[in-house]
Scaffold this active site. Structure first.
Site, mmCIF file in Angstrom:
data_model
loop_
_atom_site.group_PDB
_atom_site.id
_atom_site.type_symbol
_atom_site.label_atom_id
_atom_site.label_comp_id
_atom_site.label_asym_id
_atom_site.label_seq_id
_atom_site.Cartn_x
_atom_site.Cartn_y
_atom_site.Cartn_z
ATOM 1 N N LYS A 6 1.409 4.289 -2.537
ATOM 2 C CA LYS A 6 1.363 5.757 -2.101
ATOM 3 C C LYS A 6 2.469 6.667 -2.651
ATOM 4 C CE LYS A 6 -1.934 7.172 -0.343
ATOM 5 N NZ LYS A 6 -3.255 7.856 -0.910
ATOM 6 N N TYR A 64 0.897 -1.284 -0.152
ATOM 7 C CA TYR A 64 -0.016 0.069 0.086
ATOM 8 C C TYR A 64 0.810 1.117 0.079
ATOM 9 C CZ TYR A 64 -2.382 3.977 2.406
ATOM 10 O OH TYR A 64 -2.906 5.011 2.767
#
Ligand SMILES: NC(=O)C1=CN([C@@H]2O[C@H](COP(=O)(O)OP(=O)(O)OC[C@H]3O[C@@H](n4cnc5c(N)ncnc54)[C@H](OP(=O)(O)O)[C@@H]3O)[C@@H](O)[C@H]2O)C=CC1
Ligand SMILES: CC(C)CCC[C@@H](C)[C@H]1CC[C@H]2C3=C(CC[C@]12C)[C@@]1(C)CCC(=O)C[C@@H]1CC3
Length: 345
Positions: A148, A144
Site C-alpha cells: 500500500k 499488504y
C-alpha cells in the site's frame, strides 16, 4: 494519447467497485448524478446507471475499455489483507497500480483518486493523532501494508499538472459498516469460537474506526476538489470518524449489540504478541503440510493493543470534510445490518 474527456463530465470509473467500500462508493455516486463504469475481477451486483466490466486491473487492455469516456477514476481495488499473499499484493497493488496509471494516461482520464490506508505510517507502535507528514513506515506491519505504501507513492508521484493528470490519495482507517466482509465477521467468528474473552493490554488504547459512508464522503470531496489550482494535488488525506475510541470498547459495543459477551479478562500485550509470533512461525514452517489460519496474527495483536488514531485536520481544511455519520449511529446501523451474525441466529 487519447482525446481528453470533457472536464466536468459526470461519468466516472470505480476500480474495485464490487467490493465493500467500492459498492458503497458506487451507490453514493449514482445518488449524486454520476454514471459509473465499474471495473472488478468479480461481479457482485447490478444497478441501473452502472456498466460492469470484468477483468484484472493488471490487464491494460481490459482497463482501457472500462475507462472509455471517463474523466474521473477511483481506484479502490486490493487483495484482502487476510490473503497474506506477498506475490499477489505485489502484482496487484504495485504492478497493477502502474498499469492503472498508464491506462488512465492513455485513456485521457484527468483525475485519479486512490484508496490508500492510514496504516502506511504504522509500524506496530503507538500513533496518536498522526498527521499526513509522518514518514512512511520503514518496517510496515505486513506485506499488504508494504505494497500500500508503494502504491500510494506511485499514484501521488504520477500527479502531473502540465499533462492535466491530477491525483490524490485517501487514507481511511478501520472501515466498518453494512456488508463489510472483514471486521465484524472476523470478530463474530472469534466470539463464536470462545476467543473473545480477553482484552490485550490494559484496554485503554485509542483507535480510529471509520464508518464506510464517511470514507465515501471523503473520496467524493477529494474528487470534486481536485483541480490544477487546488492544494490537494499529489497529496494524501486521512479520513476518519474523528472520534477515536478505545479499541476494546468498539469491539465490545459491536459484540454486545449482536448478543455476545464483551471481553473482560486482561492479558499482557507482550505475552500475546510473542505467542502470536510463535504461532505465525509455526504455521509458516508447517504450511507445506497443513493449512491453518490463526485468528490472532501478530498484525491483529499490534492493531488491538496499540494506539493508532489519525488527525483529519488537513481534510477538514482543504476538502471541507466533516464526518456525516457519528460513530454511535454507524455502530447501530452496522449491528442492525447483520441479523445473520447475531448470537443464536
Ligand atoms: N477495509 C478496511 O478497513 C480498509 C481498506 N482500505 C483500502 O480500501 C480499499 C477497499 O477495501 P475493501 O472494500 O475493504 O476491500 P474489498 O476486498 O471488499 O474490495 C476490493 C475489491 O477489489 C477486487 N480486486 C482484487 N484484486 C483485483 C484485481 N486484480 N483486479 C480487479 N479487481 C480486484 C476485489 O475482488 P476479490 O474480492 O475477488 O478479491 C474486491 O471486489 C482497498 O484498497 C483497501 O486497501 C484502506 C484502509 C482500511
Ligand atoms: C480477533 C480480534 C482481536 C480482532 C478482530 C477485528 C479485526 C479483524 C479488525 C480490527 C482492526 C481492523 C483493521 C483492518 C482489518 C480488520 C481489523 C484487523 C485493516 C488491516 C484493513 C486494511 C487496512 O488498510 C488497515 C486496517 C486497520 C484496521
Amino acid at each position: 494519447m487519447a482525446t481528453r474527456v470533457r472536464p466536468g463530465s459526470k461519468r466516472c470509473a470505480v476500480i474495485g467497485g464490487s467490493g465493500f467500500l467500492g459498492r458503497h462508493l458506487v451507490e453514493k455516486l449514482l445518488d449524486r448524478g454520476y454514471s459509473v463504469s465499474l471495473f472488478d475481477i468479480r461481479q457482485s451486483y447490478e444497478l441501473p446507471g452502472v456498466t460492469f466490466h470484468q477483468g484484472d486491473l493488471c490487464d491494460k487492455q481490459a482497463l482501457l475499455s472500462a475507462l472509455k469516456d471517463v474523466s474521473l477514476v477511483f481506484h479502490c481495488a486490493s487483495p484482502a489483507p487476510s490473503s497474506d499473499d506477498r506475490l499477489l499484493f505485489e502484482r496487484v497493488n504495485i504492478q497493477g497500480t502502474q498499469t492503472v496509471i498508464q491506462a488512465c494516461l492513455d485513456a485521457g482520464v484527468q483525475k485519479l483518486v486512490l484508496t490508500s490506508s492510514a496504516s502506511v505510517v504504522f509500524e506496530g507502535t503507538d500513533v496518536k493523532n498522526g498527521k499526513e507528514d509522518l514518514p512512511y513506515a520503514k518496517k510496515p506491519i505486513d506485506y499488504y501494508t508494504q505494497t500500500k505504501i508503494e502504491q500510494e507513492k506511485l499514484v501521488l508521484e504520477a500527479c502531473n499538472k502540465p499533462k492535466g493528470f491530477l491525483t490524490v490519495a485517501i487514507r481511511p482507517h478501520g472501515i466498518f459498516g453494512p456488508r463489510d466482509p472483514q471486521l465484524v465477521p472476523t470478530l463474530v467468528d472469534a466470539a463464536r469460537r470462545g476467543k473473545m474473552k480477553f482484552i490485550i493490554g490494559d484496554g485503554t488504547n485509542l483507535v480510529d474506526f471509520t464508518y464506510v459512508e464517511n470514507v465515501v464522503h471523503g473520496h467524493i470531496l477529494a474528487a470534486e476538489h481536485l483541480r490544477a489550482d487546488s492544494p490537494i494535488c499529489g497529496k494524501p488525506y486521512h479520513i476518519t470518524n474523528d472520534e477515536p475510541i478505545r479499541f476494546w470498547d468498539f469491539m465490545s459495543e459491536v459484540l454486545v449489540g449482536l448478543g455476545y459477551a464483551a471481553p473482560r479478562f486482561h492479558l499482557p500485550y507482550t505475552l500475546v504478541y510473542g505467542l502470536a509470533l510463535l504461532l505465525w512461525l509455526l504455521t509458516w514452517i508447517l504450511h507445506p503440510f497443513m493449512s491453518f489460519k490463526p485468528t490472532f496474527t501478530p498484525m491483529r495483536v499490534a492493531l488491538a493493543g496499540t494506539y493508532h488514531y489519525y488527525s483529519c485536520e488537513r481534510a477538514k481544511e482543504h476538502l471541507g470534510y466533516k464526518p456525516v455519520v457519528s460513530l454511535k449511529e454507524g455502530i447501530a446501523r452496522t449491528v442492525a445490518s447483520y441479523p445473520h451474525l447475531r448470537r443464536g441466529a
